[in-house]
Write a protein that holds these residues in place. Structure first.
Motif, PDB file in Angstrom:
ATOM      1  N   THR A 127       1.873  15.234   8.153  1.00 36.07           N
ATOM      2  CA  THR A 127       1.831  14.958   6.721  1.00 36.07           C
ATOM      3  C   THR A 127       2.687  15.954   5.950  1.00 36.07           C
ATOM      4  O   THR A 127       2.864  17.106   6.375  1.00 36.07           O
ATOM      5  N   THR A 128       3.206  15.522   4.804  1.00 36.16           N
ATOM      6  CA  THR A 128       4.060  16.383   3.992  1.00 36.16           C
ATOM      7  C   THR A 128       3.338  17.642   3.510  1.00 36.16           C
ATOM      8  O   THR A 128       3.892  18.746   3.614  1.00 36.16           O
ATOM      9  N   PRO A 129       2.119  17.566   2.999  1.00 30.22           N
ATOM     10  CA  PRO A 129       1.419  18.794   2.586  1.00 30.22           C
ATOM     11  C   PRO A 129       1.252  19.794   3.732  1.00 30.22           C
ATOM     12  O   PRO A 129       1.381  21.004   3.529  1.00 30.22           O
ATOM     13  N   ALA A 130       0.977  19.287   4.939  1.00 28.98           N
ATOM     14  CA  ALA A 130       0.802  20.178   6.090  1.00 28.98           C
ATOM     15  C   ALA A 130       2.111  20.877   6.428  1.00 28.98           C
ATOM     16  O   ALA A 130       2.134  22.078   6.721  1.00 28.98           O
ATOM     17  N   VAL A 131       3.224  20.126   6.400  1.00 31.11           N
ATOM     18  CA  VAL A 131       4.540  20.712   6.688  1.00 31.11           C
ATOM     19  C   VAL A 131       4.862  21.801   5.681  1.00 31.11           C
ATOM     20  O   VAL A 131       5.281  22.911   6.039  1.00 31.11           O
ATOM     21  N   VAL A 132       4.654  21.506   4.391  1.00 32.98           N
ATOM     22  CA  VAL A 132       4.947  22.479   3.338  1.00 32.98           C
ATOM     23  C   VAL A 132       4.082  23.726   3.490  1.00 32.98           C
ATOM     24  O   VAL A 132       4.581  24.855   3.435  1.00 32.98           O
ATOM     25  N   PHE A 133       2.783  23.530   3.725  1.00 34.33           N
ATOM     26  CA  PHE A 133       1.868  24.674   3.808  1.00 34.33           C
ATOM     27  C   PHE A 133       2.210  25.590   4.976  1.00 34.33           C
ATOM     28  O   PHE A 133       2.323  26.810   4.804  1.00 34.33           O
ATOM     29  N   ALA A 172      13.429  26.644   4.379  1.00 36.91           N
ATOM     30  CA  ALA A 172      12.648  26.149   5.512  1.00 36.91           C
ATOM     31  C   ALA A 172      11.920  24.857   5.165  1.00 36.91           C
ATOM     32  O   ALA A 172      11.912  23.897   5.946  1.00 36.91           O
ATOM     33  N   VAL A 173      11.307  24.828   3.996  1.00 36.58           N
ATOM     34  CA  VAL A 173      10.534  23.652   3.599  1.00 36.58           C
ATOM     35  C   VAL A 173      11.441  22.440   3.395  1.00 36.58           C
ATOM     36  O   VAL A 173      11.137  21.325   3.849  1.00 36.58           O
ATOM     37  N   VAL A 174      12.585  22.642   2.721  1.00 34.52           N
ATOM     38  CA  VAL A 174      13.521  21.538   2.488  1.00 34.52           C
ATOM     39  C   VAL A 174      14.035  20.985   3.812  1.00 34.52           C
ATOM     40  O   VAL A 174      14.118  19.761   4.009  1.00 34.52           O
ATOM     41  N   THR A 175      14.379  21.875   4.748  1.00 34.38           N
ATOM     42  CA  THR A 175      14.861  21.434   6.058  1.00 34.38           C
ATOM     43  C   THR A 175      13.781  20.651   6.801  1.00 34.38           C
ATOM     44  O   THR A 175      14.049  19.593   7.383  1.00 34.38           O
ATOM     45  N   ALA A 176      12.554  21.159   6.779  1.00 36.45           N
ATOM     46  CA  ALA A 176      11.452  20.500   7.486  1.00 36.45           C
ATOM     47  C   ALA A 176      11.177  19.116   6.912  1.00 36.45           C
ATOM     48  O   ALA A 176      10.991  18.149   7.660  1.00 36.45           O
ATOM     49  N   LEU A 177      11.177  19.019   5.592  1.00 36.55           N
ATOM     50  CA  LEU A 177      10.923  17.727   4.963  1.00 36.55           C
ATOM     51  C   LEU A 177      12.053  16.735   5.231  1.00 36.55           C
ATOM     52  O   LEU A 177      11.822  15.537   5.418  1.00 36.55           O
TER      53      LEU A 177
END
Length: 331
Positions: A127-133, A172-177
């Motif tokens: 999930t997106t929230p999990a990736v961001v966190f 990191a967050v932008v790349t992961a998303l």
């Protein structure tokens, strides 16, 4: 040959069986010119058990090391005890500033901290929230590690730390998303994000070194000046090592977990997913952390001709026989 006070003292030390004062504990115990020697050194420095050492044990090691460097050995101290104290000291105190490092920033904390964070990143990635966190948690940890293990003794301002932290976390967050949309490689999204973030986080957290340089010395540890070119080489080597550390821990467990999740046992007990994942990551990190630290010598070097023109000129005047300079690359 006349007998001086110093030579007489050394004779007495040998006769009494006391520890010689000629052991060079400024350098690692093993030959750093070989990968195996560096690996043995970093297995000691990154030993997770060092995190559990008490403040009294660390202080005792500091006293032993600093007294020995000053020419005084604790009565009854053996060579093995001296080297043990040296590695306890190295695991907790910064090599350039001598200050005690924050616990989670020490290299001995890499395995327990990274196995927990990486295990969660690989488990909670859907999930997106999990990736961001979890990317935020990981980059917060990386920011502490990168600052704690910087090269040189110059401080960073609060503003510089803030810019570095925000830049690395955002990258990191932008790349992961962005990678999360590629369903075929979704298991490997955390690794790609971590690799990209390392390329951002480390240079930003050590930006002062890139601007003002890091201390360079001759072979006798005489300080010759500060070099931004040496900082570039040091940071590049650390980035390569950090990405190398992440490869086994983030590439091997997903392959194993993909196979395990198809088994009836794992389907029956899905709660085991996270602890198994964390355990696999920890097993990889126990070996990957010291072995990747060992890719490059801690005391790195470069030719004087690779330094800035102004510093080259200064060295030619003050130390004309110096052709190679040395510096702490950081970790």
């Amino acid at each position: 040959m006349p007998v001086t006070a110093e030579s007489g003292r050394l004779v007495c030390l040998r006769m009494s069986g006391e520890l010689s004062l000629n052991i060079n504990i400024k350098e690692p115990r093993w030959d750093q010119g070989t990968f195996m020697g560096r690996a043995k050194h970093f297995f000691m420095v990154t030993d997770p058990r060092n995190v559990l050492l008490s403040a009294e044990t660390l202080e005792e090691a500091r006293v032993i090391v600093e007294d020995y460097r000053a020419g005084s050995a604790k009565p009854g101290l053996t060579e093995d005890e001296l080297w043990r104290a040296k590695y306890v000291y190295d695991s907790a105190f910064h090599p350039d500033t001598g200050e005690k490092m924050v616990v989670v920033g020490r290299m001995s904390a890499q395995v327990p901290m990274n196995m927990s964070i990486t295990g969660c990143m690989l488990t909670f990635y859907r999930t997106t929230p999990a990736v961001v966190f979890w990317q935020w948690v990981n980059q917060s940890f990386n920011a502490v590690v990168n600052y704690t293990n910087r090269s040189g003794d110059a401080p960073m301002t609060v503003n510089q730390l803030g810019v570095a932290y925000v830049s690395a976390t955002t990258g990191a967050v932008v790349t992961a998303l962005g990678l999360k949309s590629l369903a075929t490689v979704i298991r490997f999204v955390p690794f790609a994000a971590v690799a990209a973030a390392n390329c951002i986080n480390i240079p930003f957290m050590r930006q002062r070194e890139l601007k003002y340089g890091i201390p360079v010395t001759d072979e006798n540890d005489n300080r010759l000046g500060e070099s931004p070119n040496a900082a570039k080489q040091a940071i590049m080597q650390v980035v390569v090592s950090r990405i190398g550390m992440a490869v086994p821990a983030m590439a091997i467990p997903p392959v194993i977990m993909n196979a395990l999740e198809k088994r009836a046992f794992m389907k029956r007990f899905p709660i085991l997913n996270a602890p198994v994942q964390v355990g696999l990551v920890g097993l990889c990190l126990v070996f990957a952390t010291p072995l990747c630290c060992a890719l490059f010598p801690q005391k790195s070097s470069m030719s004087v001709s690779g330094l800035e023109a102004e510093l080259q000129e200064t060295i030619r005047k003050t130390s004309p026989n110096t052709t190679t300079v040395y510096f702490n690359k950081g970790l």
